[in-house]
Design a protein around this motif. Structure first.
Motif, PDB file in Angstrom:
ATOM      1  N   ARG B 197       0.829  -1.207   0.000  1.00 56.93           N
ATOM      2  CA  ARG B 197       0.000   0.000   0.000  1.00 56.93           C
ATOM      3  C   ARG B 197       0.864   1.258   0.000  1.00 56.93           C
ATOM      4  NH1 ARG B 197      -4.144  -1.002  -2.379  1.00 56.93           N
ATOM      5  NH2 ARG B 197      -5.085   0.941  -1.720  1.00 56.93           N
ATOM      6  N   LEU B 198       1.917   1.236   0.802  1.00 59.68           N
ATOM      7  CA  LEU B 198       2.810   2.389   0.859  1.00 59.68           C
ATOM      8  C   LEU B 198       3.467   2.606  -0.503  1.00 59.68           C
ATOM      9  CD1 LEU B 198       4.497   1.682   4.312  1.00 59.68           C
ATOM     10  CD2 LEU B 198       2.791   3.409   3.822  1.00 59.68           C
ATOM     11  N   LEU B 199       3.878   1.502  -1.116  1.00 61.61           N
ATOM     12  CA  LEU B 199       4.526   1.575  -2.425  1.00 61.61           C
ATOM     13  C   LEU B 199       3.570   2.143  -3.463  1.00 61.61           C
ATOM     14  CD1 LEU B 199       7.120   0.857  -3.900  1.00 61.61           C
ATOM     15  CD2 LEU B 199       6.107  -1.326  -4.475  1.00 61.61           C
ATOM     16  N   ARG B 200       2.329   1.709  -3.425  1.00 62.52           N
ATOM     17  CA  ARG B 200       1.312   2.179  -4.361  1.00 62.52           C
ATOM     18  C   ARG B 200       1.145   3.692  -4.217  1.00 62.52           C
ATOM     19  NH1 ARG B 200      -3.699   3.879  -3.464  1.00 62.52           N
ATOM     20  NH2 ARG B 200      -5.225   3.799  -5.142  1.00 62.52           N
ATOM     21  N   ALA B 201       1.016   4.150  -2.982  1.00 68.93           N
ATOM     22  CA  ALA B 201       0.832   5.584  -2.752  1.00 68.93           C
ATOM     23  C   ALA B 201       2.012   6.379  -3.302  1.00 68.93           C
ATOM     24  CB  ALA B 201       0.660   5.846  -1.262  1.00 68.93           C
ATOM     25  N   ASN B 202       3.230   5.852  -3.097  1.00 69.02           N
ATOM     26  CA  ASN B 202       4.415   6.548  -3.574  1.00 69.02           C
ATOM     27  C   ASN B 202       4.481   6.608  -5.087  1.00 69.02           C
ATOM     28  OD1 ASN B 202       6.005   7.533  -1.463  1.00 69.02           O
ATOM     29  ND2 ASN B 202       6.354   5.438  -0.798  1.00 69.02           N
ATOM     30  N   LEU B 203       4.170   5.481  -5.722  1.00 68.94           N
ATOM     31  CA  LEU B 203       4.185   5.436  -7.186  1.00 68.94           C
ATOM     32  C   LEU B 203       3.190   6.437  -7.751  1.00 68.94           C
ATOM     33  CD1 LEU B 203       4.512   1.746  -8.416  1.00 68.94           C
ATOM     34  CD2 LEU B 203       5.767   3.738  -9.221  1.00 68.94           C
ATOM     35  N   LEU B 204       2.000   6.487  -7.144  1.00 79.85           N
ATOM     36  CA  LEU B 204       0.968   7.390  -7.640  1.00 79.85           C
ATOM     37  C   LEU B 204       1.421   8.839  -7.533  1.00 79.85           C
ATOM     38  CD1 LEU B 204      -2.352   5.794  -6.399  1.00 79.85           C
ATOM     39  CD2 LEU B 204      -1.432   5.922  -8.711  1.00 79.85           C
ATOM     40  N   GLU B 205       2.098   9.137  -6.413  1.00 79.13           N
ATOM     41  CA  GLU B 205       2.582  10.491  -6.215  1.00 79.13           C
ATOM     42  C   GLU B 205       3.583  10.861  -7.313  1.00 79.13           C
ATOM     43  OE1 GLU B 205       4.627  12.241  -2.400  1.00 79.13           O
ATOM     44  OE2 GLU B 205       2.764  11.214  -1.900  1.00 79.13           O
ATOM     45  N   VAL B 206       4.504   9.927  -7.581  1.00 81.30           N
ATOM     46  CA  VAL B 206       5.529  10.189  -8.593  1.00 81.30           C
ATOM     47  C   VAL B 206       4.901  10.319  -9.986  1.00 81.30           C
ATOM     48  CG1 VAL B 206       7.536   9.202  -9.746  1.00 81.30           C
ATOM     49  CG2 VAL B 206       7.336   9.075  -7.274  1.00 81.30           C
ATOM     50  N   LEU B 207       3.899   9.480 -10.253  1.00 76.98           N
ATOM     51  CA  LEU B 207       3.284   9.482 -11.581  1.00 76.98           C
ATOM     52  C   LEU B 207       2.602  10.808 -11.909  1.00 76.98           C
ATOM     53  CD1 LEU B 207       1.802   5.882 -11.911  1.00 76.98           C
ATOM     54  CD2 LEU B 207       3.655   6.909 -13.218  1.00 76.98           C
ATOM     55  N   ARG B 232      12.144   4.377 -10.222  1.00 77.17           N
ATOM     56  CA  ARG B 232      13.366   4.801  -9.536  1.00 77.17           C
ATOM     57  C   ARG B 232      13.077   5.835  -8.467  1.00 77.17           C
ATOM     58  NH1 ARG B 232      17.939   6.038 -13.870  1.00 77.17           N
ATOM     59  NH2 ARG B 232      17.699   4.116 -15.047  1.00 77.17           N
ATOM     60  N   ASN B 233      12.235   6.795  -8.829  1.00 75.27           N
ATOM     61  CA  ASN B 233      11.929   7.840  -7.856  1.00 75.27           C
ATOM     62  C   ASN B 233      11.011   7.351  -6.757  1.00 75.27           C
ATOM     63  OD1 ASN B 233      13.175  10.464  -8.207  1.00 75.27           O
ATOM     64  ND2 ASN B 233      12.444  10.230 -10.296  1.00 75.27           N
ATOM     65  N   ALA B 234      10.139   6.417  -7.102  1.00 78.59           N
ATOM     66  CA  ALA B 234       9.240   5.894  -6.082  1.00 78.59           C
ATOM     67  C   ALA B 234      10.019   5.052  -5.083  1.00 78.59           C
ATOM     68  CB  ALA B 234       8.141   5.062  -6.728  1.00 78.59           C
TER      69      ALA B 234
END
Lengths: 296, 320
Positions: B197-207, B232-234
């Motif tokens: 879930r944390l990873l998903r939130a981070n990816l979405l932010e970067v996207l 990479r950024n996520a």
């Protein structure tokens, strides 16, 4: 606000689960067909029938009754721990944040030290030194958990007390207690409610885990974690003994998590209660969001 | 690099009071323990409890004199690696704990591996499918996964996987790597749920960032955007999120070691609790506190190494 909560199916599901589990376990004395404690060896490991709706355990006790009473104990103790934590954590956070200086410095150092231990391990060890038992588990969990609330509340107060509405109240001659009570507390409470809801799931898990390890509820007291521990020798032959309390714990925790997750979107849009990302700048509270409530 | 060095020094300095606090809490726990440790030691060793023997035992245990002095003495001993002797075996506590440490480290590594193997694909897929039914199922799965107590999951795995399949060991670590399988899954599963879930939130932010939009506008394929640019950024914040899961990881080892009779420090600690073997419990909590503090330090440092932006911020003297 309620509308948004209702629209979110998952949090509504969480709410329904919690209400059901509370209703059923609190009504245990009415619903349970048997006393959960007395041992009746002649009735051991019976399968489900009219007399025993879910059968009996290896000591001949009604599984259904034990499940209901067990949930009552888990929930009662989780709520008690939460009450203690809130009563210590919120005032400490308010005072430290508002007064600053020595009080604040001291609190932060204490918090740093408590947070330097993994939660469950510190609770386990404190229980170990106090001796097994539910009361000691309660004390141990309170000792390790109040700090998180104190820290979050302090963080919020620090940003709130710079706000115009607090400055205005102060210049109008409102004393510190008045400011804390009338201006800080109402702003601080919503995120704390979110934290508490999510935390309840964690407390249920911790109490069950410590009881499973043999440190919490002592036999013959029924408690979900302890019941799973007792079921270990029968998990292949009579898996129900383990499956029922296990599923009950998972459902309860799930209910609190679903509800807390939904509440967070409504009550804590600033994300104070989101997992903290170390000291990276992104977790700094954004102050502008408070003005709506504060300007009342 | 100078900024980094300054940061490191400052972090190490702030660690001093924390470590003093950690040792003090560890020390004070001994005072909380019911009963006189000197008396416990004598009865455990079948030595007659007389006032003289008690006095000797107190001196040997360092439980004589005023609190600050006792703490200082104890701390000096600890700094020399002397954590006292186990009540039950009479062996040095440090040796007992160090002997069990590799098993716990293996278990923790296995748990982390399982966590990554589950969390990365799940988190990425959930981010890509944002808002769809798949994403909601992912959210629900993660919430359910985080709600299952690890001890329950462990017993389920034993009952429904190990028992029917017969080849998978469930007790101890004598059968090599395969012994690590179920304990690692038990430990890693719950962590993976949260982490995905944390990873998903981070990816979405970067996207949502500008450079991704510009990559899209250049007509790059989605797979390239995700794989080469966003991921990479996520990954950077994902490193710091590790800090949040570390506590759960260490706490989880206690439970998992108990279920699978894994010969690590967690099991040693639980046994010590039942034996009222206080020196061992004390050594255990000290070790876990130190391990946790060090892990967080390493995570913090690697975060700064990975992300130049944070270093810049630090350079301006901004500490949050």
């Amino acid at each position: 606000m309620t509308g948004r909560l209702l629209r979110d199916h998952l949090s509504l599901t969480g709410l329904v689960i919690i209400i059901l589990i509370f209703a059923v376990t609190m009504a245990a004395p009415v619903l349970a067909p048997h006393d959960p404690l007395p041992v009746e060896l002649s009735e051991r490991l019976r399968s489900a029938d009219d007399q025993y709706p879910l059968g009996t355990d290896p000591l001949g006790r009604c599984l259904y009754s034990r499940l209901l009473y067990g949930g009552r104990i888990t929930l009662q103790y989780s709520l008690s721990v939460l009450a203690i934590i809130l009563l210590i954590g919120i005032p400490t956070g308010l005072l430290a944040g508002y007064l600053g200086g020595m009080v604040d410095g001291l609190l932060m150092r204490v918090a740093d030290v408590v947070l330097a231990f993994p939660n469950l391990i510190l609770a386990l060890v404190v229980t170990g030194f106090l001796g097994p038992g539910l009361i000691n588990v309660m004390i141990a969990l309170a000792v390790v958990s109040w700090v998180q609330y104190a820290r979050v509340v302090r963080g919020m107060v620090l940003s709130l007390k710079q706000k115009e509405f607090v400055l205005a109240a102060r210049s109008a001659g409102t004393g510190p207690l008045g400011i804390i009570w009338h201006h800080l507390v109402p702003n601080v409470l919503p995120p704390v409610v979110v934290m508490a809801t999510l935390n309840l799931g964690g407390l249920v898990l911790s109490i069950a885990t410590l009881s499973f390890l043999g440190l919490g509820a002592q036999p013959p007291v029924p408690e979900w974690g302890a019941m799973i521990n007792e079921a270990r020798n029968y998990m292949v032959s009579t898996p129900m003994l383990m499956l029922l309390p296990g599923t009950a714990i998972a459902l309860t925790v799930l209910g609190f998590n679903l509800l807390g997750d939904g509440l967070r979107d409504v009550l804590d849009p600033q994300g104070f209660t989101r997992p903290r990302q170390q000291s990276a700048g992104s977790s700094k509270p954004s102050p502008r969001l408070f003005s709506r409530r504060g300007s009342q | 690099m100078q900024v980094m060095l300054k940061y490191l020094i400052r972090r190490l300095l702030t660690l001093v009071p924390v470590l003093l606090g950690v040792t003090f809490i560890t020390f004070i726990l001994m005072d909380l323990a019911p009963g006189d440790p000197a008396e416990i030691l004598l009865t455990r060793r079948d030595i007659e409890v007389t006032p003289e023997n008690l006095q000797l035992a107190r001196e040997a245990l360092g439980v004589d004199g005023p609190l600050p002095l006792r703490y200082a003495n104890w701390l000096l001993d600890v700094l020399q690696g002397n954590l006292g002797t186990s009540f039950t075996t009479g062996e040095p506590v440090s040796a007992e704990i160090l002997g069990r440490l590799p098993a716990t480290a293996e278990l923790a590594a296995g748990g982390l591996l399982v966590m990554f193997l589950l969390a990365f694909p799940l988190g990425t897929v959930a981010a890509l499918l944002r808002g769809t039914v798949g994403d909601h199922i992912g959210r629900l799965t993660a919430l359910v996964g985080a709600s299952i107590p690890s001890f329950y999951l462990g017993l389920l795995l034993i009952t429904y996987i190990a028992v029917p399949m017969e080849g998978i060991p469930v007790m101890g670590k004598d059968e090599g790597l395969i012994s690590l399988l179920l304990p690692s899954v038990t430990l890693g599963f719950g962590l993976a749920a949260t982490y995905a879930r944390l990873l998903r939130a981070n990816l979405l932010e970067v996207l949502q960032l500008d450079y991704i939009r510009s990559a899209r506008s250049r007509g790059l394929r989605e797979a390239v955007i995700i794989g080469r640019h966003a991921f990479r950024n996520a990954l950077i914040p994902v490193v710091t999120l590790l800090g949040i899961t570390m506590g759960h990881l260490l706490g989880g080892t206690v439970v998992v070691e108990r279920i699978f009779a894994w010969p690590g420090v967690g099991r040693l600690a639980v046994e010590a609790i039942f034996d009222r073997n206080y020196p061992v419990i004390q050594g255990y909590v000290l070790l876990m506190g130190l391990a946790f503090v060090c892990m967080n330090l390493v995570i913090d440092l690697s975060y700064r190494l990975l992300d130049p932006r944070v270093r810049m911020e630090e350079g301006e003297g901004k500490v949050s």
